[in-house]
Design a protein around this motif. Structure first.
Motif, mmCIF file in Angstrom:
data_model
loop_
_atom_site.group_PDB
_atom_site.id
_atom_site.type_symbol
_atom_site.label_atom_id
_atom_site.label_comp_id
_atom_site.label_asym_id
_atom_site.label_seq_id
_atom_site.Cartn_x
_atom_site.Cartn_y
_atom_site.Cartn_z
ATOM 1 N N ILE A 74 30.880 -85.809 -135.399
ATOM 2 C CA ILE A 74 32.209 -85.967 -135.991
ATOM 3 C C ILE A 74 33.297 -85.708 -134.956
ATOM 4 O O ILE A 74 34.273 -86.473 -134.836
ATOM 5 N N THR A 75 33.143 -84.651 -134.188
ATOM 6 C CA THR A 75 34.140 -84.344 -133.151
ATOM 7 C C THR A 75 34.227 -85.472 -132.137
ATOM 8 O O THR A 75 35.315 -85.841 -131.683
ATOM 9 N N PRO B 228 39.864 -92.740 -150.588
ATOM 10 C CA PRO B 228 41.000 -93.405 -149.930
ATOM 11 C C PRO B 228 42.012 -92.449 -149.315
ATOM 12 O O PRO B 228 42.676 -92.792 -148.335
ATOM 13 N N SER B 229 42.110 -91.242 -149.854
ATOM 14 C CA SER B 229 43.107 -90.289 -149.357
ATOM 15 C C SER B 229 42.772 -89.769 -147.959
ATOM 16 O O SER B 229 43.648 -89.266 -147.250
ATOM 17 N N ILE B 230 41.498 -89.881 -147.548
ATOM 18 C CA ILE B 230 41.092 -89.376 -146.231
ATOM 19 C C ILE B 230 40.501 -90.460 -145.337
ATOM 20 O O ILE B 230 40.147 -90.193 -144.192
ATOM 21 N N ALA B 231 40.396 -91.684 -145.863
ATOM 22 C CA ALA B 231 39.716 -92.751 -145.127
ATOM 23 C C ALA B 231 40.467 -93.124 -143.860
ATOM 24 O O ALA B 231 41.698 -93.260 -143.864
ATOM 25 N N HIS B 232 39.732 -93.302 -142.784
ATOM 26 C CA HIS B 232 40.308 -93.791 -141.532
ATOM 27 C C HIS B 232 40.406 -95.312 -141.625
ATOM 28 O O HIS B 232 39.394 -96.003 -141.768
ATOM 29 N N LYS B 233 41.600 -95.824 -141.555
ATOM 30 C CA LYS B 233 41.856 -97.247 -141.775
ATOM 31 C C LYS B 233 41.189 -98.117 -140.703
ATOM 32 O O LYS B 233 41.316 -97.840 -139.506
ATOM 33 N N ASP B 234 40.474 -99.140 -141.172
ATOM 34 C CA ASP B 234 39.845 -100.140 -140.309
ATOM 35 C C ASP B 234 38.800 -99.547 -139.368
ATOM 36 O O ASP B 234 38.501 -100.119 -138.320
ATOM 37 N N LEU C 93 22.148 -88.807 -147.469
ATOM 38 C CA LEU C 93 22.992 -87.608 -147.497
ATOM 39 C C LEU C 93 23.822 -87.490 -146.222
ATOM 40 O O LEU C 93 24.988 -87.083 -146.261
ATOM 41 N N LEU C 94 23.236 -87.859 -145.085
ATOM 42 C CA LEU C 94 23.999 -87.831 -143.836
ATOM 43 C C LEU C 94 25.119 -88.868 -143.865
ATOM 44 O O LEU C 94 26.245 -88.596 -143.441
ATOM 45 N N ALA C 95 24.820 -90.071 -144.357
ATOM 46 C CA ALA C 95 25.865 -91.098 -144.472
ATOM 47 C C ALA C 95 26.995 -90.610 -145.366
ATOM 48 O O ALA C 95 28.186 -90.828 -145.068
ATOM 49 N N ASP C 96 26.641 -89.938 -146.447
ATOM 50 C CA ASP C 96 27.666 -89.389 -147.338
ATOM 51 C C ASP C 96 28.531 -88.357 -146.616
ATOM 52 O O ASP C 96 29.739 -88.266 -146.861
ATOM 53 N N GLN C 97 27.912 -87.581 -145.721
ATOM 54 C CA GLN C 97 28.679 -86.599 -144.961
ATOM 55 C C GLN C 97 29.672 -87.264 -144.014
ATOM 56 O O GLN C 97 30.803 -86.797 -143.860
ATOM 57 N N ALA D 297 31.039 -90.128 -144.565
ATOM 58 C CA ALA D 297 32.090 -90.624 -145.451
ATOM 59 C C ALA D 297 33.020 -89.500 -145.884
ATOM 60 O O ALA D 297 34.238 -89.699 -146.003
ATOM 61 N N ALA D 298 32.472 -88.312 -146.113
ATOM 62 C CA ALA D 298 33.295 -87.170 -146.508
ATOM 63 C C ALA D 298 34.252 -86.762 -145.398
ATOM 64 O O ALA D 298 35.226 -86.032 -145.648
ATOM 65 N N ASN D 299 33.996 -87.242 -144.188
ATOM 66 C CA ASN D 299 34.897 -86.992 -143.061
ATOM 67 C C ASN D 299 35.773 -88.208 -142.744
ATOM 68 O O ASN D 299 36.351 -88.287 -141.666
ATOM 69 N N GLY D 300 35.837 -89.139 -143.682
ATOM 70 C CA GLY D 300 36.764 -90.252 -143.574
ATOM 71 C C GLY D 300 36.208 -91.548 -143.040
ATOM 72 O O GLY D 300 36.947 -92.527 -142.900
ATOM 73 N N TYR D 301 34.893 -91.603 -142.759
ATOM 74 C CA TYR D 301 34.307 -92.772 -142.119
ATOM 75 C C TYR D 301 33.483 -93.610 -143.107
ATOM 76 O O TYR D 301 32.489 -93.126 -143.655
ATOM 77 N N LEU D 302 33.902 -94.839 -143.321
ATOM 78 C CA LEU D 302 33.052 -95.793 -144.021
ATOM 79 C C LEU D 302 31.748 -95.901 -143.231
ATOM 80 O O LEU D 302 31.772 -96.145 -142.013
#
Length: 251
Positions: free
Chosen positions: A243-244, A39-45, A63-67, A69-74
């Motif tokens: 990501i960029t 939640p601390s890095i999640a991009h809202k909506d 593992l890619l999906a987790d990556q 998410a680690a960059n803030g994307y559900l």
């Protein structure tokens, strides 16, 4: 076509080490995998729909999906094949045309008439169940076709890697920012097809990008040999490209 149909190279590659951290679930009747950011890095909506290659939901795609998410994307992966993926490094004579037309059992087709509703259900889930207002999509190999096809259903930004089976009119219909990661050696997304795609995107009036990665083949962004420094670099750069792109055009 803007890219050729799938072939044997679409299921060849390496399984990567790691422990997936997302959760398996059902979206309607379809298997899915959801990676949720802290939640601390999640991009809202905001969310990313991950439209997979023919191996579907497996170690590397998780593992890619987790990556992401680690960059803030559900991030949601949806199984396009109703439990009938292609096996990694299966028989070299595997009949892709028959599998697409009829499935492994002869009564489970993987044509657009069957895949489109699954993608639509995933988009509906993200919007209605998760409250997503800004939707990006990533498509690897087979999945690329369904990223560009579903602009009409609310995909606002796209990233695809080594696409297969994309028709020219489908690519022309994607009226949103689109980034493509391409392999130097690729019998599916050939040099000719890549240049044709460039010409189509140049007319779109929307931001676009095609990055060509040396010393890799079709599938590198998901299934490369990460023990090879060149392949590992290309895979990581393709991910950072995505990501960029999303950070720039989706947020």
């Amino acid at each position: 076509m803007a890219s050729n149909p799938p072939g044997p190279c679409c299921a060849q590659g390496f399984k990567h080490d790691g422990e997936p951290t997302g959760v398996s679930l059902k979206v309607g009747e379809h298997e899915a995998y959801l990676a949720t950011p802290d939640p601390s890095i999640a991009h809202k909506d905001v969310a990313i729909l991950y439209v997979p290659d023919v191996i579907s939901i497996w170690q590397n795609s998780k593992l890619l999906a987790d990556q992401y998410a680690a960059n803030g994307y559900l991030t949601l992966i949806i199984d396009l094949f109703r439990g009938d993926p292609v096996k990694l490094n299966g028989p070299p004579n595997f009949d892709f045309a028959s599998w697409i037309a009829k499935g492994s059992t002869g009564d489970n087709p993987h044509t657009k008439e069957y895949v489109d509703p699954i993608v639509e259900e995933a988009i509906k889930y993200l919007k209605e169940e998760k409250g997503v207002k800004k939707l990006g999509a990533v498509g690897y190999c087979f999945g690329a076709k369904y990223v560009v096809r579903h602009f009409k259903d609310g995909i606002q930004v796209g990233f695809v890697a080594h696409p297969s089976f994309v028709e020219e009119d489908e690519l022309e219909g994607f009226k949103a920012p689109l980034s493509i990661a391409a392999a130097q050696t690729d019998s599916i997304f050939t040099t000719e097809k890549r240049h044709r795609s460039e010409a189509i995107l140049a007319k779109s009036g929307k931001p676009w990008q095609i990055n060509l990665h040396s010393d890799v083949v079709h599938g590198f962004a998901v299934r490369c040999n990460i023990q090879d420094p060149s392949q590992k670099f290309a895979k990581e750069q393709a991910f950072h490209q995505a990501i960029t792109w999303f950070n720039t055009w989706l947020l």
